[in-house]
Design a protein around this motif. Structure first.
Motif, PDB file in Angstrom:
ATOM      1  N   GLU A   1      -9.067 -12.903   8.431  1.00  0.00           N
ATOM      2  CA  GLU A   1     -10.467 -12.581   8.614  1.00  0.00           C
ATOM      3  C   GLU A   1     -11.709 -14.258   8.492  1.00  0.00           C
ATOM      4  N   THR A   2     -11.284 -14.732   8.053  1.00  0.00           N
ATOM      5  CA  THR A   2     -11.884 -16.032   7.469  1.00  0.00           C
ATOM      6  C   THR A   2     -12.283 -16.543   8.991  1.00  0.00           C
TER       7      THR A   2
ATOM      8  N   ARG B   1     -11.545 -15.007  12.074  1.00  0.00           N
ATOM      9  CA  ARG B   1     -12.606 -14.305  12.348  1.00  0.00           C
ATOM     10  C   ARG B   1     -14.288 -14.539  11.926  1.00  0.00           C
ATOM     11  N   ASN B   2     -14.452 -14.906  11.134  1.00  0.00           N
ATOM     12  CA  ASN B   2     -15.761 -14.541  11.174  1.00  0.00           C
ATOM     13  C   ASN B   2     -16.343 -16.595  11.810  1.00  0.00           C
ATOM     14  N   VAL B   3     -15.244 -17.013  12.010  1.00  0.00           N
ATOM     15  CA  VAL B   3     -15.773 -18.426  12.155  1.00  0.00           C
ATOM     16  C   VAL B   3     -16.042 -18.078  14.016  1.00  0.00           C
TER      17      VAL B   3
ATOM     18  N   GLU C   1     -16.961 -15.459  15.112  1.00  0.00           N
ATOM     19  CA  GLU C   1     -17.905 -14.460  15.634  1.00  0.00           C
ATOM     20  C   GLU C   1     -19.027 -15.126  15.455  1.00  0.00           C
ATOM     21  N   ASN C   2     -19.149 -16.146  15.220  1.00  0.00           N
ATOM     22  CA  ASN C   2     -20.772 -16.866  15.095  1.00  0.00           C
ATOM     23  C   ASN C   2     -20.414 -17.737  15.302  1.00  0.00           C
TER      24      ASN C   2
END
Length: 452
Positions: free
Chosen positions: A153-154, A156-158, A160-161
């Protein structure tokens, strides 16, 4: 009464799912491959909005233009990939531990970061360990960013940002999702992680390389469905104690799967071998019996290699046969052909066949080279150093045609060979090549008479 969480059983070979343990997988027919894992709870809510946004198009509206490719700066890797990296593709790289997977991908990041943004995600090494390996390779651009994280999850956020143009995941077996209640590296975790990276690659148009561990059989660890999900599967082969490495594509949705890339491991990293034939023939013994040069085709590239054979009388009742770099059963078959069709009594002899350099070749065109090496060692008569042979040998002792003989003869001529023994049915295809003596043979007996 509400039931608790149930367990499901996954086949480690193909990913087939069952509600109970089975001795044999009904899908791939492998035995003792089922492992028990907790079932992944799926959300009961359905996103109706997303389901209404689906767009259907006709085949005529789809563009047939070739995918835009980005060069990696390494010609050998571009050859295996089919011309370069396709944006939005998911590439799986497998290989034995210590073979050079991480080194190769870090070199790709080094050259790719000169013009584009790159994110290297490591779940096995610390930042200092990556830095130590990078110091041997030279300078790196600031566009290369490092992240040591295993939480899916971490990550994936990195992604996408930041939205980099190239991502390297080292390795997929270390990634885990909190939604999956099983240990990292399990079938469920590997499949879920690969599915997330596939969605990111296709949705954001990012090229992603993932490193996969291999089993003792040499295949990627985890379910076989992992290879089905990705666009390209590359295997890094070679003896870890030798200097050469071979990158072979076994699946490629954007190119051929027959190409190979040859690299040499040096202190500062992997170096491309532009002429692998010359490299493989280096150190060939002079006037030695049992040594024959043959030609194999890897995709569109002819590769000249040395076949070595050693035949000697056995001191025991059971002769020993060993094959390194080629199929053991094929060697036994060819020895039976020599015993039956030519009358060479090899049933009481030990036989050792080796492809020099440690490379693995199973092409039928290597048959005639193996046969000539066995005959040369058995009769203790060396084969001309400037001679090359290739052809498929049938059970009746005939020499059959092989594909692309022109490229094979042209490669031999380029490296200074003076004589080439080819199947007689291929003479018409190579008669236009000048500067090299071409001999056509119809049977194994004809080929033996040419060299003994």
């Amino acid at each position: 009464m509400a039931k608790g969480k149930k367990s499901v059983f996954f086949c480690q070979n193909c990913g087939h799912e069952e509600t109970k343990w089975l001795g044999q997988c009904p899908a791939c027919k492998e035995w003792n491959t089922f492992v028990e894992e907790k079932n992944i709870s799926s959300s009961s809510s359905v996103n109706v909005k997303n389901s209404r946004d689906v767009k259907i198009v006709s085949l005529s509206e789809v563009s047939a233009d070739d995918h835009a490719r980005i060069g990696t700066g390494m010609a050998e890797l571009d050859r295996v990939l089919g011309g370069g990296i396709v944006p939005g593709s998911l590439v799986l790289v497998g290989g034995d531990p210590g073979i050079g997977k991480s080194t190769l991908l870090l070199q790709v990041c080094q050259r790719f970061a000169q013009e584009s943004s790159v994110l290297y995600i490591s779940g096995e090494e610390s930042l200092s360990q990556i830095k130590l390996r990078a110091n041997r390779m030279g300078e790196f651009d600031e566009n290369l960013k490092l992240l040591c994280e295993t939480n899916l999850e971490t990550i994936r956020n990195v992604i996408e940002n930041r939205r980099p143009e190239l991502i390297v995941i080292d390795s997929i077996q270390t990634m885990y999702s909190e939604e999956v209640s099983s240990a990292p590296g399990s079938v469920s975790q590997v499949r879920e992680s690969t599915n997330v990276f596939m969605q990111l690659a296709k949705g954001l148009g990012i090229a992603i390389f993932i490193v996969g561990h291999v089993t003792k059989e040499g295949t990627v660890a985890g379910p076989r469905v992992l290879e089905h999900m990705v666009d390209t599967v590359l295997y890094f082969e070679g003896d870890r104690h030798a200097s050469y490495r071979i990158l072979r594509g076994v699946k490629n949705r954007f190119g051929s799967t027959n190409e190979i890339g040859v690299f040499e491991m040096r202190q500062h990293g992997l170096v491309e071998v532009e002429n692998p034939s010359e490299y493989m023939l280096s150190g060939k013994p002079e006037n030695a019996s049992g040594s024959v040069v043959a030609c194999s085709m890897e995709g569109t590239r002819p590769l000249l290699i040395e076949i070595q054979a050693l035949v000697c009388e056995s001191n025991f009742g059971m002769p020993r046969r060993t094959a390194t770099g080629t199929d053991y059963n094929r060697v036994n078959l060819l020895m039976a052909v020599l015993e039956k069709r030519i009358g060479l009594h090899m049933s009481n002899c030990d036989a050792y066949v080796n492809i020099a350099g440690g490379i693995k070749m199973n092409e039928p065109a290597m048959d005639l080279g193996i046969v000539m090496a066995l005959i040369s060692s058995y009769k203790n008569r060396p084969v001309d150093e400037k001679m090359i042979v290739f052809g498929e040998v049938g059970l009746s002792g005939e020499v059959r045609a092989v594909s692309m003989p022109e490229q094979r003869v042209a490669e031999a001529k380029k490296l200074g060979f003076e004589t080439c023994i080819v199947p007689k049915v291929s003479l018409d295809m190579v008669k236009g090549i000048k500067g090299i003596k071409i001999i056509g043979v119809k049977t194994v007996n004809d080929a033996m008479n040419q060299v003994t």
